[in-house]
Scaffold this motif. Structure first.
Motif, PDB file in Angstrom:
ATOM      1  N   ARG A  76      -5.479   7.957   6.167  1.00  0.00           N
ATOM      2  CA  ARG A  76      -4.476   9.028   5.970  1.00  0.00           C
ATOM      3  C   ARG A  76      -3.980   9.539   7.326  1.00  0.00           C
ATOM      4  NH1 ARG A  76      -0.642   9.953   2.723  1.00  0.00           N
ATOM      5  NH2 ARG A  76       0.093  12.098   2.685  1.00  0.00           N
ATOM      6  N   LEU A 104       5.817   6.401   2.469  1.00  0.00           N
ATOM      7  CA  LEU A 104       5.574   5.497   3.602  1.00  0.00           C
ATOM      8  C   LEU A 104       4.684   4.379   3.060  1.00  0.00           C
ATOM      9  CD1 LEU A 104       4.711   6.190   7.259  1.00  0.00           C
ATOM     10  CD2 LEU A 104       3.494   4.469   5.988  1.00  0.00           C
ATOM     11  N   TYR A 136       8.517  11.595   1.838  1.00  0.00           N
ATOM     12  CA  TYR A 136       9.020  10.251   1.518  1.00  0.00           C
ATOM     13  C   TYR A 136       7.854   9.292   1.362  1.00  0.00           C
ATOM     14  CZ  TYR A 136       8.234   8.154   6.173  1.00  0.00           C
ATOM     15  OH  TYR A 136       7.669   7.640   7.304  1.00  0.00           O
ATOM     16  N   GLN A 191       7.817   6.715  12.810  1.00  0.00           N
ATOM     17  CA  GLN A 191       8.902   6.032  12.089  1.00  0.00           C
ATOM     18  C   GLN A 191      10.128   6.936  11.967  1.00  0.00           C
ATOM     19  OE1 GLN A 191       8.149   5.189   7.921  1.00  0.00           O
ATOM     20  NE2 GLN A 191       9.121   3.207   8.044  1.00  0.00           N
ATOM     21  N   TYR A 249       3.262   0.332   3.175  1.00  0.00           N
ATOM     22  CA  TYR A 249       3.194  -0.807   4.097  1.00  0.00           C
ATOM     23  C   TYR A 249       2.488  -1.957   3.412  1.00  0.00           C
ATOM     24  CZ  TYR A 249      -1.566   0.880   5.144  1.00  0.00           C
ATOM     25  OH  TYR A 249      -2.867   1.297   5.053  1.00  0.00           O
ATOM     26  N   GLU A 309       2.938  18.540   5.377  1.00  0.00           N
ATOM     27  CA  GLU A 309       1.662  18.055   5.955  1.00  0.00           C
ATOM     28  C   GLU A 309       1.828  17.706   7.438  1.00  0.00           C
ATOM     29  OE1 GLU A 309       0.276  14.936   3.428  1.00  0.00           O
ATOM     30  OE2 GLU A 309      -1.710  14.848   4.337  1.00  0.00           O
ATOM     31  N   LEU A 310       3.044  17.308   7.818  1.00  0.00           N
ATOM     32  CA  LEU A 310       3.315  16.992   9.234  1.00  0.00           C
ATOM     33  C   LEU A 310       3.667  18.259   9.999  1.00  0.00           C
ATOM     34  CD1 LEU A 310       5.634  13.820   8.953  1.00  0.00           C
ATOM     35  CD2 LEU A 310       3.152  13.899   9.197  1.00  0.00           C
ATOM     36  N   HIS A 359       1.901   5.217   0.193  1.00  0.00           N
ATOM     37  CA  HIS A 359       1.468   6.531   0.696  1.00  0.00           C
ATOM     38  C   HIS A 359       2.643   7.479   0.622  1.00  0.00           C
ATOM     39  CE1 HIS A 359      -2.510   5.686   2.503  1.00  0.00           C
ATOM     40  NE2 HIS A 359      -2.045   4.457   2.604  1.00  0.00           N
ATOM     41  N   TYR A 360       2.438   8.643  -0.022  1.00  0.00           N
ATOM     42  CA  TYR A 360       3.491   9.652  -0.003  1.00  0.00           C
ATOM     43  C   TYR A 360       3.190  10.626   1.142  1.00  0.00           C
ATOM     44  CZ  TYR A 360       6.662  13.392  -1.211  1.00  0.00           C
ATOM     45  OH  TYR A 360       7.659  14.330  -1.144  1.00  0.00           O
ATOM     46  N   VAL A 361       4.189  10.821   2.022  1.00  0.00           N
ATOM     47  CA  VAL A 361       4.005  11.740   3.159  1.00  0.00           C
ATOM     48  C   VAL A 361       4.843  12.987   2.898  1.00  0.00           C
ATOM     49  CG1 VAL A 361       4.387  12.059   5.621  1.00  0.00           C
ATOM     50  CG2 VAL A 361       3.581   9.849   4.768  1.00  0.00           C
ATOM     51  N   ASP A 362       4.162  14.140   2.803  1.00  0.00           N
ATOM     52  CA  ASP A 362       4.869  15.415   2.606  1.00  0.00           C
ATOM     53  C   ASP A 362       5.144  16.001   3.993  1.00  0.00           C
ATOM     54  OD1 ASP A 362       4.585  18.132   0.307  1.00  0.00           O
ATOM     55  OD2 ASP A 362       5.506  18.127   2.301  1.00  0.00           O
ATOM     56  N   PHE A 363       6.421  16.363   4.269  1.00  0.00           N
ATOM     57  CA  PHE A 363       6.746  16.846   5.617  1.00  0.00           C
ATOM     58  C   PHE A 363       6.016  18.151   5.925  1.00  0.00           C
ATOM     59  CE2 PHE A 363      10.817  14.352   4.817  1.00  0.00           C
ATOM     60  CZ  PHE A 363      10.371  13.268   5.532  1.00  0.00           C
ATOM     61  N   PRO A 380      14.693  15.259   2.360  1.00  0.00           N
ATOM     62  CA  PRO A 380      13.913  15.620   1.185  1.00  0.00           C
ATOM     63  C   PRO A 380      12.623  16.343   1.620  1.00  0.00           C
ATOM     64  CG  PRO A 380      13.536  13.335   1.741  1.00  0.00           C
ATOM     65  CD  PRO A 380      14.534  13.861   2.729  1.00  0.00           C
ATOM     66  N   ARG A 418       0.864  -1.189   0.000  1.00  0.00           N
ATOM     67  CA  ARG A 418       0.000   0.000   0.000  1.00  0.00           C
ATOM     68  C   ARG A 418       0.896   1.234   0.000  1.00  0.00           C
ATOM     69  NH1 ARG A 418      -5.275  -0.474   0.506  1.00  0.00           N
ATOM     70  NH2 ARG A 418      -5.388  -2.606   1.269  1.00  0.00           N
ATOM     71  N   MET A 453      13.896   2.318   5.805  1.00  0.00           N
ATOM     72  CA  MET A 453      12.767   3.242   6.008  1.00  0.00           C
ATOM     73  C   MET A 453      11.664   3.043   4.980  1.00  0.00           C
ATOM     74  SD  MET A 453      12.377   5.505   8.382  1.00  0.00           S
ATOM     75  CE  MET A 453      11.870   7.152   8.015  1.00  0.00           C
TER      76      MET A 453
END
Lengths: 114, 219
Positions: B21, A37, A35, B31, A39, A22-23, A16-20, A32, A14, A106
């Protein structure tokens, strides 16, 4: 590894692209910008147990048929990562130092049935 | 949990996209913090100036070269006790770089255009406690023939410290007479930049955290 489609019940990866951004972490993670993520999830019926989940060779195809015809499955098989790669990060630590490091394992690249 | 299956991710109730999400973002935070051996994200109180940051990043190894030998750290100096740049004390806070794991160190300095003659520079390590002259060790000395950026290799052994992660380096520089006598040496001219975008910085190579990993990776 098949990338999971909504209707894929079998073991797949599965993505998922995680944009920092967004965090809310772009102020301390310099590179970068995000990254992958990924699973693993999905069913692992007996005849898929132990399959590499990538390009299954002729041997593993025959092996799967043998297992599928075996009335006594050998216990539970799980959908797990079979290939992972490191992620290189550039970030600011609490003292304002710039740290460049490689975080091992990772990013999940492939999944398969244990 | 899939009905009757023995493992947590072998299928099971699929989550609504928003819930999935939100879960993924939480997982990503965990992580990354685990991967960096952090318990929480760092609070940056004094980020370095963008220009200084951009210039320093150009010194890091190109991203294509994985840092097989562990991490790289760039630490910007804060300057105290400087009557003139030629007797500045540079302070570096290396608490997260575990100074005892240093494998290579370089001090980057920007020399200003000076009268003819080359700049002769010595770098001492000052013990954090020691104010008196005795508590310092010569780490490097070098001629800086021209203005611009210069990198001085420092012995990593001389920088390792168990007692404190604050590193103090003292600069001592003087102008070697060119075609001017030293008597004409400008007494107060600043020969080195020690603040702003051209402040000095340390470039460190740190052994990987787990013992032996660097060797395994090289093999």
């Amino acid at each position: 590894t098949p990338t999971c489609e909504p209707e894929t019940p079998l073991c797949c990866r599965r993505d998922h692209y995680v944009d920092f951004q967004e965090l809310g972490w772009r102020d301390w993670i310099l590179q970068p910008e995000g990254y992958q993520l990924n699973y693993c999830s999905g069913q692992c019926p007996p005849h898929l147990a132990g399959s590499p989940g990538i390009a299954a060779s002729f041997h593993s195809a025959v092996f799967s048929l043998l297992k599928a015809n075996n009335p006594w499955p050998l216990g539970t098989s799980c959908c797990v990562p079979t290939a992972r790669r490191p992620l290189s990060l550039l970030y600011l630590d609490r003292d304002g130092n710039v740290v460049k490091t490689d975080v091992p394992d990772m990013v999940v690249e492939a999944c398969g049935c244990s | 949990q899939g009905a009757g299956s023995g493992c947590p991710n072998c299928g099971g109730p699929t989550l609504a996209p928003q819930a999935e999400r939100a879960l993924v973002l939480e997982l990503a935070k965990q992580q990354i913090l685990e991967g960096l051996h952090l318990t929480s994200r760092p609070r940056i109180t004094h980020p370095p100036p963008q220009a200084a940051l951009a210039r320093a990043l150009r010194r890091l190894q190109p991203r294509s070269v994985p840092t097989a030998d562990g991490d790289e750290v760039i630490s910007f100096a804060t300057v105290a006790d400087s009557t003139s740049a030629c007797s500045s004390v540079l302070t570096f806070d290396l608490s997260t770089a575990q100074p005892h794991q240093l494998s290579r160190a370089r001090l980057w300095l920007h020399a200003r255009p000076a009268p003819p003659g080359s700049l002769y520079l010595r770098v001492f390590r000052r013990r954090p406690s020691g104010g008196q002259r005795g508590a310092r060790t010569l780490l490097a000395e070098q001629h800086l023939p021209a203005a611009g950026w210069h990198a001085l290799a420092l012995p990593s052994g001389g920088l390792r410290a168990k007692e404190s992660a604050v590193l103090k380096l003292q600069l001592k520089c003087r102008l070697l007479p060119g075609n001017r006598t030293s008597a004409q040496q400008p007494r107060r001219q600043r020969l080195l930049d020690t603040a702003g975008d051209r402040r000095p910085f340390l470039q460190l190579q740190i052994w990987p955290r787990e013992p032996g990993a660097g060797r395994a990776r090289r093999r």
